[in-house]
Design a protein around this motif. Sequence first.
Motif, short mmCIF file in Angstrom:
data_model
loop_
_atom_site.label_atom_id
_atom_site.label_comp_id
_atom_site.label_asym_id
_atom_site.label_seq_id
_atom_site.Cartn_x
_atom_site.Cartn_y
_atom_site.Cartn_z
N SER A 137 9.13 14.85 7.81
CA SER A 137 8.42 14.25 6.69
C SER A 137 9.39 14.04 5.52
O SER A 137 10.12 14.95 5.13
CB SER A 137 7.26 15.15 6.26
N ILE A 138 9.36 12.81 4.97
CA ILE A 138 10.27 12.47 3.88
C ILE A 138 9.54 12.46 2.54
O ILE A 138 10.07 12.90 1.53
CB ILE A 138 10.91 11.09 4.12
N GLY A 139 8.31 11.94 2.52
CA GLY A 139 7.56 11.87 1.26
C GLY A 139 6.68 10.64 1.21
O GLY A 139 6.48 9.94 2.20
N LYS A 140 6.17 10.35 0.02
CA LYS A 140 5.26 9.23 -0.20
C LYS A 140 6.03 8.05 -0.80
O LYS A 140 6.93 8.23 -1.63
CB LYS A 140 4.14 9.62 -1.15
N GLY B 137 0.81 -1.20 0.00
CA GLY B 137 0.00 0.00 0.00
C GLY B 137 0.84 1.25 0.00
O GLY B 137 2.08 1.21 0.03
N SER B 138 0.17 2.40 -0.06
CA SER B 138 0.83 3.70 -0.06
C SER B 138 0.99 4.21 1.36
O SER B 138 0.07 4.11 2.17
CB SER B 138 0.02 4.70 -0.88
N TYR B 139 2.16 4.78 1.64
CA TYR B 139 2.47 5.28 2.98
C TYR B 139 3.15 6.64 2.89
O TYR B 139 3.81 6.95 1.89
CB TYR B 139 3.40 4.32 3.73
N THR B 140 2.99 7.43 3.94
CA THR B 140 3.80 8.62 4.14
C THR B 140 4.95 8.24 5.05
O THR B 140 4.75 7.65 6.11
CB THR B 140 2.99 9.75 4.77
N ALA B 141 6.18 8.55 4.63
CA ALA B 141 7.36 8.17 5.39
C ALA B 141 7.89 9.35 6.19
O ALA B 141 7.91 10.49 5.70
CB ALA B 141 8.45 7.66 4.44
N TYR B 142 8.31 9.07 7.42
CA TYR B 142 8.90 10.07 8.30
C TYR B 142 10.17 9.48 8.91
O TYR B 142 10.30 8.27 9.07
CB TYR B 142 7.97 10.44 9.45
#
Length: 490
Positions: free
Chosen positions: A114-117, A100-105
């Motif tokens: 925050s790093i991105g998607k 799945g899609s995640y937001t990475a930190y």
Amino acid sequence: MKDTIKYLVWIFAIVPFLIACGDSNTDDAPTDDFDVRFELPATVDVSKGGELTFTVKEGKSPLTTDSFLLEGGGISYLCPILRTSSESFTVRLADECESGSYTAYLKRDARKKSIGKIYINIVDKIDFEPSAGTTVFGLVSSEEGPVANVVVSDGTEVTVTDDKGIYELKSAKKWGYVFISVPSGYEVAAEGVFPQFYQTLKGAADVVEQKDFKLTKVDGQDRYKLFLLGDMHLANRTNDAAQFTQFTTDLNAYMAQHSGQKMYALTLGDMTWDLYWYKNNYALPQYRETINRQVKNLQIYHTMGNHDNDGATIHSDSVDWAASAPYRRIIGPRYYSFNIGKVHYVVLDNLIYVNSPKKNSKDGIAGKRDYVRRVDSLQLDWLRRDLATVEDKSAPVVVAMHAATYRYNKFNDKVTAGLSDPAYSAELKACFDGFEEVHYVSGHIHKNLLARVDDRLIEHNIGAVCGSWWRTGANHFQMLGPDAGPNGYA
């Protein structure tokens, strides 16, 4: 290919520390621009619980005391960093993490950056080197092991898995997904009522992607019930939500009465009503939520209708492609096949959306929402390839489409082609030459009709769940169709 996988996997992993979002203290954590720099790919392939390595930029690596945080789907995964250097750092993926899609930190103490998607694609490790030109490959398996002879397609190319359950496609990724024709005796997992027989492709056309499919072996397909669900037209109008509840209550009660049998369902298009997508804020996402909330323990395959297109799409040469984008994203492929028991099912979209310009649009819709009734050449090419994989030509084939292809005229006792040009009906019919029993099932006109085309082809036109667009039930004591027959399903 190993170098490609190594490059993709160059990027990150995550260890099994599952945190429910409500229990995590990261929601209120202050953000901080601490100087850590590394490459975050758009998508990565990684085995369940596997490791991912990220490439550090300018020597700006994280600390060993930092953590990697993934947030998505209402859940957070806190991932300790296993090792770090000025060139790279490695984390391990949580066992619980799904594709799945995640937001990475990056998390440091109470701070997070925050790093991105990123899209995490969970794959099985397989000892396989794709052929030159292959862009999509994968493993189809069940708990018993690899499953051979499963048909796999990207909507253009069609192939089958080998004796190790592996497939590969030289795909241009036009449709952005790959799907299997679920084999007889098996099921796939479902998100609510939606069987997950397809996977979205995330990489560019020349990027090699691994997409695996898991099957579950089932009994009971020698004799089963199939519900045919014609036009629902949910639009947040004429009290349709309450009336739809009456339908789903009846359907659930019927399933409870026959709980010992296998059951499946197939819609026939127009689950929604494009005119009201924006006016009443009821579109495909709301339909998906409604049907998942009101119906349980039933896999429902879906057919696209003309009213499931986005009517706000501006008229152009590619309007059919653009207008069907929400359907493809929210519901799934416009055309595909699957098998239940001895029956091969084919789902087609036989309406080419035109959406001709109109003057003085005041309802937020760009055009007239008109269409041409026929199966386009891309689908016909795919259909021929799909049918070529069916070995038993004596077994029934069921073809689901929204608009009727044939109609019976009782006044002259004749069956006539119902598509825009009879030649299109003939071209579609020719695809089934050699098959002994073919049934078309369709909706669109909200009536129950039957047309015997010849000794081997019958079309069953199914009445609408909504009857007369939910109008009679809102104003009278009984839901009726336009022919005064009761609304319902087959």
